[in-house]
Design an enzyme around this catalytic site. Structure first.
Site, mmCIF file in Angstrom:
data_model
loop_
_atom_site.group_PDB
_atom_site.id
_atom_site.type_symbol
_atom_site.label_atom_id
_atom_site.label_comp_id
_atom_site.label_asym_id
_atom_site.label_seq_id
_atom_site.Cartn_x
_atom_site.Cartn_y
_atom_site.Cartn_z
ATOM 1 N N ARG A 1 0.390 17.041 -7.052
ATOM 2 C CA ARG A 1 1.859 17.644 -7.140
ATOM 3 C C ARG A 1 2.657 16.812 -6.652
ATOM 4 N NH1 ARG A 1 0.712 23.837 -5.273
ATOM 5 N NH2 ARG A 1 -0.191 24.712 -7.162
ATOM 6 N N ASN B 1 -5.631 -6.497 4.386
ATOM 7 C CA ASN B 1 -4.702 -5.953 3.821
ATOM 8 C C ASN B 1 -4.044 -4.986 4.931
ATOM 9 O OD1 ASN B 1 -4.246 -2.705 1.903
ATOM 10 N ND2 ASN B 1 -2.640 -4.165 2.283
ATOM 11 N N GLY B 2 -2.777 -5.303 5.326
ATOM 12 C CA GLY B 2 -2.314 -4.459 6.380
ATOM 13 C C GLY B 2 -0.899 -5.325 7.286
ATOM 14 N N CYS C 1 -1.446 -5.947 0.326
ATOM 15 C CA CYS C 1 -2.079 -6.352 -0.417
ATOM 16 C C CYS C 1 -3.371 -5.594 -1.133
ATOM 17 C CB CYS C 1 -2.528 -7.694 -0.037
ATOM 18 S SG CYS C 1 -1.159 -8.573 0.948
ATOM 19 N N LEU D 1 1.053 -9.478 -1.806
ATOM 20 C CA LEU D 1 2.418 -9.014 -1.776
ATOM 21 C C LEU D 1 3.050 -9.773 -0.849
ATOM 22 C CD1 LEU D 1 4.800 -7.426 -2.747
ATOM 23 C CD2 LEU D 1 4.073 -5.760 -1.237
ATOM 24 N N THR E 1 -2.600 19.726 -4.263
ATOM 25 C CA THR E 1 -1.082 19.689 -3.601
ATOM 26 C C THR E 1 -1.012 17.841 -3.561
ATOM 27 O OG1 THR E 1 0.326 20.134 -1.870
ATOM 28 C CG2 THR E 1 -2.120 19.589 -1.433
#
Length: 579
Positions: free
Chosen positions: A340, A75-76, A2, A50, A337
């Protein structure tokens, strides 16, 4: 997964400030709520949902009749919420996993509450009766949270930094925005004006300690001692338990599958346990790459072996280059990185959201840090040095790989689950003798691989497959994503620009044209926020100017081998992981 957002002691009209909350709307596409706090007109919560657990009562800020003075925005996922509820005989009003936090806080206080939570989380807890605000974040920072605090006590909190950059306040200079430290909680005194004062910032758990919630874990008792067979059995048991507890969802579950060791172990275990749990649908697996990429071919073999509903997402360097700008905007990072590797993960997450109904996505993040999977661990001067480096990497996950995995999936409203970062599993692995965890016979992650040998969970050639560099594994055998990106950047950044790099970017000066290119995009969205990336991710113990495994002399890409071999001695890991 969320998006959480809150203000305490706002200096500006809340109707103006709340527009900033919409910048994280992607994290919760199912519902949105904005709510003022009774009695504190300049305090408010914003929440993007969500819906994963308890689709009826899951909106936040969460409040229940028993504790009218408590407000929770979190959130979690709390995987042990039902077990804790039974253990302490709590009466719940909802089926939401986060409700356990209200009961634990009321009975034990904030520190014990946080330490008993088995899961991943970032929370804002308001106690209007005691006039206290609490913030907390899980051990590895799997769930993100940023904090803005002004000198005069205005506090703003958000899942992503982008929800705070346009917040207005009475300070003349820009307020500092920092990621909240993983494994910590902070307590604030809430003034009648709505302003706050920090009272305490403390760590409630360290990655090297066995978590307190292990007392209430569902895993059977582990074998004691460090005999090899005992250790291997414990690793299998704890890993399977880590995957099993993460099946908690009312939405469809899928899994990223690169064909490397980590994602293959996760996918195979997930498929096995989903069948045992009779989920009622096949697990979908997702691979991204060009048609002839090593990852696509390896993932296909694993999918056939485990019987998943497999999806292959085509990826071209051109698509990747076009996505770089929006990826950096979501990441809030300019690390080379990280960017990428994020491009492919962003594109595959886009496919999952648009083409399938899978919402909860498993992934293999964290394994390389935990099990010493990077190629440079072969150069560690001692087992102790390797163990210390592993812990350092684990503590910095929230700045790099965990950040990448969260932002690229959250960008498309997906919820990420990472079994390798399970508290109990990771703490046990880190407690093993240092000599057991180092590369063996030229093979990194030897102990992890050896633990699953003979199980037929994944094909032997995958179990002992060396891990490709992201750039070589995901894209075409003819030309890698890394090479294509370098060619593009060469045409975008001139030598004269590089000569001015130090003057333009005195902090964390870009060492290469690629770093310069990424930094320019970052500064476009987040000027003067250099501190969010405190340093570039780079391998240790080797003279390296680039984080890619393919630039190291000890890395040999798969296409240079004449034959694939299942022999352990030929397995070499990449420096950085891929999807």
């Amino acid at each position: 997964m969320c998006g959480i957002w809150a203000l305490f002691g706002s200096d500006e009209c809340l109707s103006v400030q709340c527009t900033s909350a919409m910048k994280i709307a992607h994290r919760g596409p199912d519902a949105f709520r904005f709510e003022n706090v009774n009695g504190f007109t300049n305090c408010c919560f914003g929440f993007h949902r969500l819906a994963i657990v308890d689709q009826l009562h899951g909106m936040q800020p969460l409040r229940v009749k028993k504790f009218p003075f408590l407000w929770l925005c979190f959130n979690g996922e709390i995987y042990n919420h039902q077990r804790l509820r039974k253990q302490f005989d709590f009466e719940h009003q909802t089926r939401m996993d986060g409700e356990i936090m209200l009961h634990l806080y009321d009975r034990f206080g904030i520190e014990k509450m946080a330490s008993l939570l088995d899961g991943v989380f970032a929370f804002i807890l308001l106690d209007t009766e005691k006039r206290r605000v609490f913030l907390g974040r899980d051990t590895y920072g799997v769930r993100p949270m940023f904090k803005l605090m002004t000198d005069n006590g205005f506090l703003a909190v958000c899942s992503e930094a982008k929800g705070l950059t346009q917040i207005t306040h009475s300070m003349s200079s820009p307020a500092k925005i920092d990621p909240f430290p993983p494994g910590h909680f902070e307590e604030f005194d809430l003034k009648l004006t709505g302003k706050v004062e920090s009272v305490k910032l403390d760590r409630f758990h360290s990655c090297t300690d066995e978590p307190k919630h292990a007392l209430y874990d569902s895993v059977e008792s582990l074998g004691s001692g460090f005999a090899l067979e005992t250790v291997k059995a414990n690793i299998r048991s704890l890993f399977e338990n880590a995957v099993r507890k993460r099946l908690m969802a009312h939405r469809r579950i899928g899994c990223l599958l690169s064909g490397g060791l980590d994602s293959s172990l996760v996918a195979a275990t997930l498929v096995k346990l989903a069948k045992e749990a009779e989920l009622g649908y096949p697990i979908q697996t997702f691979a991204i790459g060009a048609e002839d990429s090593p990852d696509i071919l390896a993932a296909r073999k694993v999918a056939e072996h485990i019987g998943s509903e497999h999806h292959e997402v085509n990826f071209t360097p051109e698509e990747g280059i076009q996505a770089v700008d929006v990826v950096i905007q979501h990441l809030e990072s300019y690390d080379i990185t990280t960017i990428r590797a994020s491009v492919g993960m962003y594109l595959i997450s886009k496919y999952i959201r648009e083409k399938t109904d899978s919402v909860v996505i498993f992934s293999g993040e964290g394994s390389d840090e935990l099990t010493q999977g990077y190629i440079y661990f072969h150069k560690a001067p001692s087992a102790q040095a390797a163990a210390e480096e592993s812990v350092r990497l684990m503590k910095e996950l929230y700045l790099f790989d965990v950040l990448r995995a969260d932002r690229t999936t959250a960008a498309h409203g997906l919820e990420l689950r990472v079994p390798f970062l399970d508290h109990r599993f990771s703490a046990y692995y880190l407690s093993l003798p240092e000599e057991m965890r180092v590369p063996k016979d030229g093979v990194e992650k030897f102990l992890l691989r050896d633990s699953f040998k003979g199980m037929n969970l994944i094909p032997d050639e995958i179990l002992w497959r060396r891990k490709e560099a992201f750039s070589d594994g995901m894209t075409s055998m003819k030309k890698s994503w890394y090479s294509s990106l370098q060619d593009h950047i060469e045409s975008e950044v001139t030598d004269s620009q590089m000569e001015k790099a130090k003057k333009l970017f005195p902090d964390n000066t870009p060492p290469t044209k690629e770093a310069f290119y990424f930094r320019q995009i970052f500064e476009k969205y987040y000027p003067e926020r250099t501190q969010w990336t405190p340093h570039y991710w780079m391998p240790k113990w080797i003279k390296a100017t680039d984080p890619s495994a393919r630039t190291l002399s000890i890395y040999k890409p798969d296409k240079e081998q004449k034959n694939h071999s299942t022999s352990p001695v030929n397995c070499i890991s990449a420096t950085k992981p891929h999807v």
